[in-house]
Design a protein around this motif. Structure first.
Motif, PDB file in Angstrom:
ATOM      1  N   PRO A  72      -2.663  -3.976  -6.867  1.00  0.00           N
ATOM      2  CA  PRO A  72      -2.873  -2.764  -6.756  1.00  0.00           C
ATOM      3  C   PRO A  72      -1.707  -1.675  -6.975  1.00  0.00           C
ATOM      4  CG  PRO A  72      -4.030  -3.652  -5.088  1.00  0.00           C
ATOM      5  CD  PRO A  72      -3.021  -4.704  -5.704  1.00  0.00           C
ATOM      6  N   GLN A 130      -1.287  -1.563 -10.946  1.00  0.00           N
ATOM      7  CA  GLN A 130      -2.411  -0.943 -11.447  1.00  0.00           C
ATOM      8  C   GLN A 130      -2.210   0.716 -11.254  1.00  0.00           C
ATOM      9  OE1 GLN A 130      -5.555  -2.795  -9.171  1.00  0.00           O
ATOM     10  NE2 GLN A 130      -6.476  -3.691 -10.968  1.00  0.00           N
ATOM     11  N   GLU A 131      -1.587   0.895 -10.119  1.00  0.00           N
ATOM     12  CA  GLU A 131      -1.438   2.577  -9.902  1.00  0.00           C
ATOM     13  C   GLU A 131      -0.162   3.115 -10.708  1.00  0.00           C
ATOM     14  OE1 GLU A 131      -1.810   6.196  -7.957  1.00  0.00           O
ATOM     15  OE2 GLU A 131      -3.117   4.611  -8.367  1.00  0.00           O
ATOM     16  N   ASP A 154       0.853  -1.149   0.165  1.00  0.00           N
ATOM     17  CA  ASP A 154       0.104  -0.077   0.002  1.00  0.00           C
ATOM     18  C   ASP A 154       0.968   1.269   0.002  1.00  0.00           C
ATOM     19  OD1 ASP A 154      -2.306  -1.429   0.110  1.00  0.00           O
ATOM     20  OD2 ASP A 154      -2.847  -1.449   2.103  1.00  0.00           O
TER      21      ASP A 154
END
Length: 338
Positions: free
Chosen positions: A154, A157-158, A119
């Motif tokens: 994620p 994807q970012e 994250d």
């Protein structure tokens, strides 16, 4: 024009008050070089690692027009506490931006992010872009986890959303079937294959069709396994029409070869026969010049082995610089039309 898409830098030092787990760059008596000390790693670093002017001089001496500079792989130390890993990444990224600012056309910087905290790594990508960096380097495994693990999706994807490039550098992982002497050779080849295959098999490649990603050393042994993977997928030899009666594990998604041809690969594989195979299997439009400079000496002249193949002019233009520009998202309009 030649762009070296696999070259490294090191910070010349670290701020006072840095966490004790940070690297250090210790002076070497009678030399402008410095000693990188990072845990068990002790590496004598030439001035060209951290001085932009020396870097440009080295480019001129080797016939290099531009370099994509990424952090020296030992800095990708994911066993640091997440907060320290982020602080280290931010300092390294500041250095990458400073080096690039010296001559943005000749030094194209990649940063790093704390992949031990997916994250935080995804969040930090916005700051990477704000610094003007082209993307980030990551290791081929994160504390033993494949980069194709869903927990990293994620992050990719970012990166795709922000238009940042990813460079996957093969890094040794513990393996008990080969001696330690194989860590920099055979294990790196295995790791390259694992990392690329995990993105294909784990769904990341399909989920992120516009992700611009490259692999060091042609993703190790991946290219030798792709024809077998393609047979299992569609039952055909030599990319002949699909024959599902022979397919071992039929799949109606993109073929392994189609997915692999979405990636880029540096062509530092040390043998003209290996580069020829990569050109034939993956395409000259997938390959980049790479040297690992200054951790390793460049060929003289740069890309000597690739030049020896006497590729068609369009193929050489792709391999020497246009593919790097595409990977970096910096393709001039006239090149995009080719």
């Amino acid at each position: 024009m030649i762009i070296d898409a696999h070259a490294h830098f090191l910070p010349g030092g670290y701020p006072e008050g840095s966490p004790e787990c940070f690297p250090s760059m210790e002076p070497i008596d009678g030399s402008t070089n410095r000693l990188l000390v990072f845990g068990a790693t002790k590496f004598p670093a030439k001035e060209v690692f951290f001085e932009a002017e020396r870097r440009i001089e080295a480019q001129d001496a080797s016939g290099v027009d531009s370099e994509v500079i990424s952090p020296m792989p030992p800095l990708l130390k994911y066993d640091l506490p997440a907060a320290d890993g982020l602080a280290l990444a931010q300092h390294v990224n500041d250095v990458a931006a400073e080096l690039s600012a010296h001559d943005p056309e000749r030094l194209i910087g990649l940063g790093m992010v704390p992949m031990q905290d997916p994250d935080a790594a995804a969040t930090e990508l916005a700051a990477v872009k704000q610094r003007g960096l082209a993307g980030v380097e990551i290791a081929s495994n994160i504390l033993g986890s494949s980069i194709g693990d869903p927990k990293f999706l994620p992050f990719f994807q970012e990166a795709e959303r922000l238009g940042l490039s990813i460079f996957v550098h093969a890094m040794p992982a513990p393996i008990d079937r080969l001696p330690n002497s194989a860590m920099g050779t055979y294990v790196v080849g295995i790791e390259g294959m694992y990392s690329a295959a995990s993105l294909m098999l784990g769904g990341t490649a399909a989920a992120c069709p516009d992700l611009r990603i490259s692999f060091s050393h042609a993703a190790g042994g991946l290219a030798m396994m792709l024809p077998r993977a393609n047979y299992f997928w569609g039952g055909s030899w030599n990319e002949e029409p699909v024959n599902l009666e022979r397919a071992v594990m039929p799949d109606d998604g993109p073929s392994p070869l189609e997915l692999a041809r979405r990636f880029y690969y540096d062509s530092m594989v040390f043998d003209a026969r290996a580069i020829r195979y990569l050109v034939d299997l993956l395409g000259a439009d997938r390959l980049l010049v790479g040297s690992d400079f200054p951790a390793m000496l460049r060929e003289e002249p740069i890309a000597r082995t690739a030049r020896s193949l006497e590729l068609e002019p369009e193929q050489w233009e792709d391999l020497s610089h246009r593919n790097a520009m595409r990977w970096l998202g910096r393709v001039p309009a006239e090149v995009a039309a080719v």
